[in-house]
Design a protein around this motif. Structure first.
Motif, short mmCIF file in Angstrom:
data_model
loop_
_atom_site.label_atom_id
_atom_site.label_comp_id
_atom_site.label_asym_id
_atom_site.label_seq_id
_atom_site.Cartn_x
_atom_site.Cartn_y
_atom_site.Cartn_z
N LEU A 105 0.68 -1.52 -0.13
CA LEU A 105 -0.07 -0.25 0.16
C LEU A 105 0.65 1.04 0.32
CD1 LEU A 105 -2.96 -0.83 2.29
CD2 LEU A 105 -2.58 -1.03 -0.12
N LEU A 106 1.94 0.95 0.74
CA LEU A 106 2.85 2.47 0.79
C LEU A 106 3.22 2.17 -0.24
CD1 LEU A 106 4.62 4.87 2.66
CD2 LEU A 106 6.60 2.72 2.46
N GLY A 107 4.11 1.96 -1.47
CA GLY A 107 4.60 1.79 -2.62
C GLY A 107 3.63 2.57 -4.00
N LEU A 108 2.32 1.96 -3.34
CA LEU A 108 0.98 2.10 -4.33
C LEU A 108 0.77 3.20 -4.23
CD1 LEU A 108 -1.22 0.64 -6.70
CD2 LEU A 108 -2.86 -0.03 -4.64
N GLY A 124 3.63 4.08 -12.46
CA GLY A 124 3.69 2.82 -13.14
C GLY A 124 4.09 1.95 -12.32
N GLY A 125 4.30 1.63 -10.55
CA GLY A 125 4.49 0.57 -10.10
C GLY A 125 5.92 0.65 -9.47
N VAL A 126 6.88 1.04 -9.59
CA VAL A 126 7.90 0.70 -9.32
C VAL A 126 8.98 1.11 -7.93
CG1 VAL A 126 9.52 1.71 -11.69
CG2 VAL A 126 8.53 3.77 -10.05
N HIS A 127 7.83 2.01 -7.03
CA HIS A 127 7.53 1.90 -5.65
C HIS A 127 7.25 1.28 -5.56
CE1 HIS A 127 9.05 6.14 -5.35
NE2 HIS A 127 8.15 6.90 -6.20
#
Length: 168
Positions: free
Chosen positions: A59-62, A71-74
């Motif tokens: 969730l943090l990355g999202l 685009g999803g790198v985090h």
């Protein structure tokens, strides 16, 4: 809700807020962007459900990918760091890492420095490598990883120093 849940929720919200509003807008020399939001993953308690921890890391990355349109790198970098965190703790603190994790913010030690530096380098290498994703720019990737890591590490230790528990 217990004290740990409230603290982690507060830490999550504050780190995301400052990452989105302040740190994402810092671009020194076009290469240096700090990512101190990973402090949430680094300081997350060990005595909780691992699946829940991976969900929170996702969730943090999202959330950061949503705000940055990246685009999803985090998300990938956060999940990777969350997945290898236990091994990094064993490498840094030894097999008694659970004891040290409870006191991680009490003092700056060589084990803590090893843990933070290794974690930041892993996270930033994945994040920036996937962001650029072209081996023709390998020098730019390395420059961005090194400079952003140095700045992020300094910010993380500054934040740890600010939240350090007072000496008794």
């Amino acid at each position: 809700m217990n004290n740990t849940t409230v603290l982690n929720t507060f830490r999550f919200i504050v780190l995301v807020f400052f990452q989105v509003t302040v740190f994402n807008n810092i671009h020194f020399f076009g290469y240096v962007t700090p990512y101190p939001y990973i402090l949430f993953i680094l300081l997350y308690p060990l005595n909780t459900n691992r699946h829940l921890f991976l969900i929170f890391s996702f969730l943090l990355g999202l959330i950061l990918d949503t705000f940055n349109n990246s685009g999803g790198v985090h998300t990938t970098a956060c999940l990777t760091l969350a997945f290898v965190r236990e091994n990094l703790l064993k490498m840094s603190f030894g097999y008694s890492y659970e004891f040290h994790m409870m006191r991680i913010t009490d003092k700056i030690s060589s084990e803590l420095v090893t843990y933070v530096v290794t974690s930041v380098l892993i996270h930033h290498t994945i994040l920036i490598g996937l962001e650029v994703f072209n081996f023709n720019f390998i020098l730019e990737i390395l420059l961005r990883v090194v400079t952003s890591s140095i700045f992020s590490i300094l910010l993380i230790f500054l934040i740890i120093g600010l939240i350090k528990s007072p000496r008794k």
